[in-house]
Design a protein around this motif. Sequence first.
Motif, PDB file in Angstrom:
ATOM      1  N   GLY A   1      14.522  72.561 -36.064  1.00  0.00           N
ATOM      2  CA  GLY A   1      15.785  71.858 -36.249  1.00  0.00           C
ATOM      3  C   GLY A   1      15.682  70.562 -37.012  1.00  0.00           C
ATOM      4  O   GLY A   1      16.681  69.857 -37.194  1.00  0.00           O
TER       5      GLY A   1
ATOM      6  N   ASP B   1      24.203  72.473 -42.091  1.00  0.00           N
ATOM      7  CA  ASP B   1      24.589  73.638 -41.293  1.00  0.00           C
ATOM      8  C   ASP B   1      23.369  74.373 -40.760  1.00  0.00           C
ATOM      9  O   ASP B   1      23.377  74.884 -39.637  1.00  0.00           O
TER      10      ASP B   1
ATOM     11  N   ARG C   1      20.577  73.080 -39.861  1.00  0.00           N
ATOM     12  CA  ARG C   1      20.061  72.364 -38.695  1.00  0.00           C
ATOM     13  C   ARG C   1      20.874  72.712 -37.447  1.00  0.00           C
ATOM     14  O   ARG C   1      20.331  72.851 -36.349  1.00  0.00           O
ATOM     15  N   LYS C   2      22.181  72.869 -37.602  1.00  0.00           N
ATOM     16  CA  LYS C   2      23.029  73.228 -36.467  1.00  0.00           C
ATOM     17  C   LYS C   2      22.615  74.567 -35.867  1.00  0.00           C
ATOM     18  O   LYS C   2      22.822  74.806 -34.685  1.00  0.00           O
ATOM     19  N   HIS C   3      22.025  75.431 -36.696  1.00  0.00           N
ATOM     20  CA  HIS C   3      21.574  76.741 -36.234  1.00  0.00           C
ATOM     21  C   HIS C   3      20.106  76.731 -35.815  1.00  0.00           C
ATOM     22  O   HIS C   3      19.504  77.783 -35.624  1.00  0.00           O
TER      23      HIS C   3
END
Length: 232
Positions: free
Chosen positions: A31, A177, A179-181
Motif C-alpha cells: 500500500g 487509486d 493505494r486504496k486497493h
Amino acid sequence: MSDPVISLQGVWKYFGDFPAIRDVSFEVPSGTILALLGRNGAGKTTVLRMMAGLLRSSRGQIRVNPSEGQEANGRGSIGMVGHGEWIYDDLTAEENLAFFARLYRVKDAPRKIDYWLETTGLERFRRSRAAEFSRGMRQRLAIARAFLHEPNVVLLDEPWTALDDRATALLTSLVVDNRKHGRTVVICSHQLRAALEVATDVVVLDRGRVVFQGPNDEQLKSSPDEFYQRIS
C-alpha cells in the motif's frame, strides 16, 4: 507490521568495474507509494530495473512479494512504465493490449481492454498503429498496458514525461487509486513536486547510495528543493 512487498538487502550493481549501486537496503510495505528520488546518474532507474527483474544485482538480494516466495522476476505481479514503453509499432493500440492480455492471462480481456482504451482517451484510436502515435499517446498506451493485468506492484520510471495535463491528472489518480486497493507503487522521477504530491514514503539515492529514507511529510511537499540541498 505486515511483510514488505519489496525488499532490497545489501544490493550492489557493477557495470564493468564501476559500482553504480552501492550497498542499497530498504523495504516497501504493502500500500506504499514510494518516491525514489535522486539526481541524474544517482542510480534510480538501475534500482527500478532490478526490482522489475530486467537487471540482475551483482550482490545482495531483491525480493518482490516475499510472502509468496517470489524473487524480483515474478513479473506477473508487476506492471511497469519505463523509457522503453514496450509498445509494438506495427500493432494497433487494441492489438498491443490484447497481446499483453494474453501474456498475463488476463481474465475478461476484451472488457478490460475497452475499459483501459477509454480510460486513457485512446478509444477512437484503438485501430490505429502505435507507430502513428505521438509521444504522449504512446505514454498513455504504456500506462494502459502497465495497469491492464491489475498488478500488485507498479513501477513507474519518469511517468509524467511527455504527458499533457489530462494524462498527468489521470496517472496521478491511478496511482492514488491503486493505494486504496492495497497495491504498491514505486515512482522514479525528476519531477519532485509531482512525485511528492502522491508519495507516502521517500528514498533518495546519491551516487548509488541511499542518503535518505523515511515518510513523506508536509515539509518535504512544500520545500522539496530545500530538502534536496540539505541532503546532497
